[in-house]
Design a protein around this motif. Sequence first.
Motif, PDB file in Angstrom:
ATOM      1  N   ILE A 107      37.738  46.509  42.254  1.00 25.17           N
ATOM      2  CA  ILE A 107      37.342  46.776  40.877  1.00 25.17           C
ATOM      3  C   ILE A 107      36.221  47.800  40.862  1.00 25.17           C
ATOM      4  O   ILE A 107      35.317  47.784  41.701  1.00 25.17           O
ATOM      5  N   LEU A 108      36.305  48.705  39.894  1.00 23.89           N
ATOM      6  CA  LEU A 108      35.313  49.748  39.734  1.00 23.89           C
ATOM      7  C   LEU A 108      33.965  49.141  39.332  1.00 23.89           C
ATOM      8  O   LEU A 108      33.909  48.040  38.786  1.00 23.89           O
ATOM      9  N   TRP A 109      32.888  49.877  39.562  1.00 26.10           N
ATOM     10  CA  TRP A 109      31.557  49.339  39.286  1.00 26.10           C
ATOM     11  C   TRP A 109      31.427  48.882  37.832  1.00 26.10           C
ATOM     12  O   TRP A 109      30.785  47.888  37.545  1.00 26.10           O
ATOM     13  N   SER A 110      32.081  49.583  36.927  1.00 29.41           N
ATOM     14  CA  SER A 110      31.969  49.265  35.506  1.00 29.41           C
ATOM     15  C   SER A 110      32.913  48.157  35.074  1.00 29.41           C
ATOM     16  O   SER A 110      32.791  47.620  33.969  1.00 29.41           O
ATOM     17  N   GLY A 111      33.879  47.845  35.929  1.00 29.20           N
ATOM     18  CA  GLY A 111      34.896  46.869  35.549  1.00 29.20           C
ATOM     19  C   GLY A 111      36.024  47.469  34.747  1.00 29.20           C
ATOM     20  O   GLY A 111      36.959  46.758  34.354  1.00 29.20           O
ATOM     21  N   SER A 112      35.992  48.769  34.515  1.00 24.74           N
ATOM     22  CA  SER A 112      36.966  49.420  33.637  1.00 24.74           C
ATOM     23  C   SER A 112      38.284  49.734  34.331  1.00 24.74           C
ATOM     24  O   SER A 112      39.265  50.077  33.674  1.00 24.74           O
ATOM     25  N   SER A 113      38.316  49.628  35.639  1.00 25.65           N
ATOM     26  CA  SER A 113      39.548  49.915  36.372  1.00 25.65           C
ATOM     27  C   SER A 113      39.641  48.999  37.580  1.00 25.65           C
ATOM     28  O   SER A 113      38.631  48.628  38.177  1.00 25.65           O
ATOM     29  N   SER A 114      40.861  48.653  37.944  1.00 28.76           N
ATOM     30  CA  SER A 114      41.079  47.795  39.105  1.00 28.76           C
ATOM     31  C   SER A 114      42.368  48.205  39.808  1.00 28.76           C
ATOM     32  O   SER A 114      43.186  48.956  39.257  1.00 28.76           O
ATOM     33  N   TYR A 115      42.514  47.711  41.014  1.00 31.87           N
ATOM     34  CA  TYR A 115      43.652  48.099  41.849  1.00 31.87           C
ATOM     35  C   TYR A 115      44.069  46.883  42.667  1.00 31.87           C
ATOM     36  O   TYR A 115      43.211  46.149  43.154  1.00 31.87           O
ATOM     37  N   TYR A 116      45.382  46.682  42.815  1.00 31.78           N
ATOM     38  CA  TYR A 116      45.892  45.485  43.468  1.00 31.78           C
ATOM     39  C   TYR A 116      46.903  45.811  44.552  1.00 31.78           C
ATOM     40  O   TYR A 116      47.652  46.790  44.449  1.00 31.78           O
ATOM     41  N   ALA A 117      46.937  44.963  45.554  1.00 23.92           N
ATOM     42  CA  ALA A 117      48.024  45.022  46.529  1.00 23.92           C
ATOM     43  C   ALA A 117      49.314  44.614  45.827  1.00 23.92           C
ATOM     44  O   ALA A 117      49.300  43.778  44.917  1.00 23.92           O
ATOM     45  N   ASP A 118      50.411  45.191  46.251  1.00 28.88           N
ATOM     46  CA  ASP A 118      51.702  44.883  45.627  1.00 28.88           C
ATOM     47  C   ASP A 118      52.024  43.396  45.692  1.00 28.88           C
ATOM     48  O   ASP A 118      52.651  42.849  44.786  1.00 28.88           O
ATOM     49  N   SER A 119      51.586  42.745  46.748  1.00 35.63           N
ATOM     50  CA  SER A 119      51.928  41.342  46.956  1.00 35.63           C
ATOM     51  C   SER A 119      51.276  40.403  45.934  1.00 35.63           C
ATOM     52  O   SER A 119      51.727  39.270  45.770  1.00 35.63           O
ATOM     53  N   VAL A 120      50.224  40.857  45.267  1.00 37.84           N
ATOM     54  CA  VAL A 120      49.526  39.990  44.313  1.00 37.84           C
ATOM     55  C   VAL A 120      49.565  40.527  42.888  1.00 37.84           C
ATOM     56  O   VAL A 120      49.106  39.853  41.962  1.00 37.84           O
ATOM     57  N   LYS A 121      50.100  41.713  42.712  1.00 35.25           N
ATOM     58  CA  LYS A 121      50.114  42.349  41.398  1.00 35.25           C
ATOM     59  C   LYS A 121      50.853  41.466  40.396  1.00 35.25           C
ATOM     60  O   LYS A 121      51.921  40.945  40.676  1.00 35.25           O
TER      61      LYS A 121
END
Length: 124
Positions: A51-65
């Motif tokens: 998660i970005l410092w601001s919380g405005s963006s995040s990214y996930y592994a395909d296995s948990v998306k």
Amino acid sequence: QVQLVESGGGLVQAGGSLRLSCAASGRTVSSYAMAWFRQAPGKEREFVAAILWSGSSSYYADSVKGRFTISRDNAKNTVYLQMNSLKPEDTAVYYCAKARGQILTMRRYEYDYWGQGTQVTVSS
């Protein structure tokens, strides 16, 4: 120095939910990206979510998306991982990590501080 302490792990049945927390101390982490990784027995530590410092963006592994959600409360210096629809293959020790900078990344070497981990066990 930054200390990261994870909590919230435990034993849950498949299909259940858990919420992990990562409390940071020693220095604020609000200016840095944060992430969760996990390591199952006999396997390499793998990226789960960031998660970005601001919380405005995040990214996930395909296995948990679609099943896991990462969030943060900078006022509390805490990062969370909401895990829903858990599967036996999610069983692992889950680690919180602080990034060296602000960029979202899944590369382990981009993280400089790690917690000691919390065990998540999902029974079938």
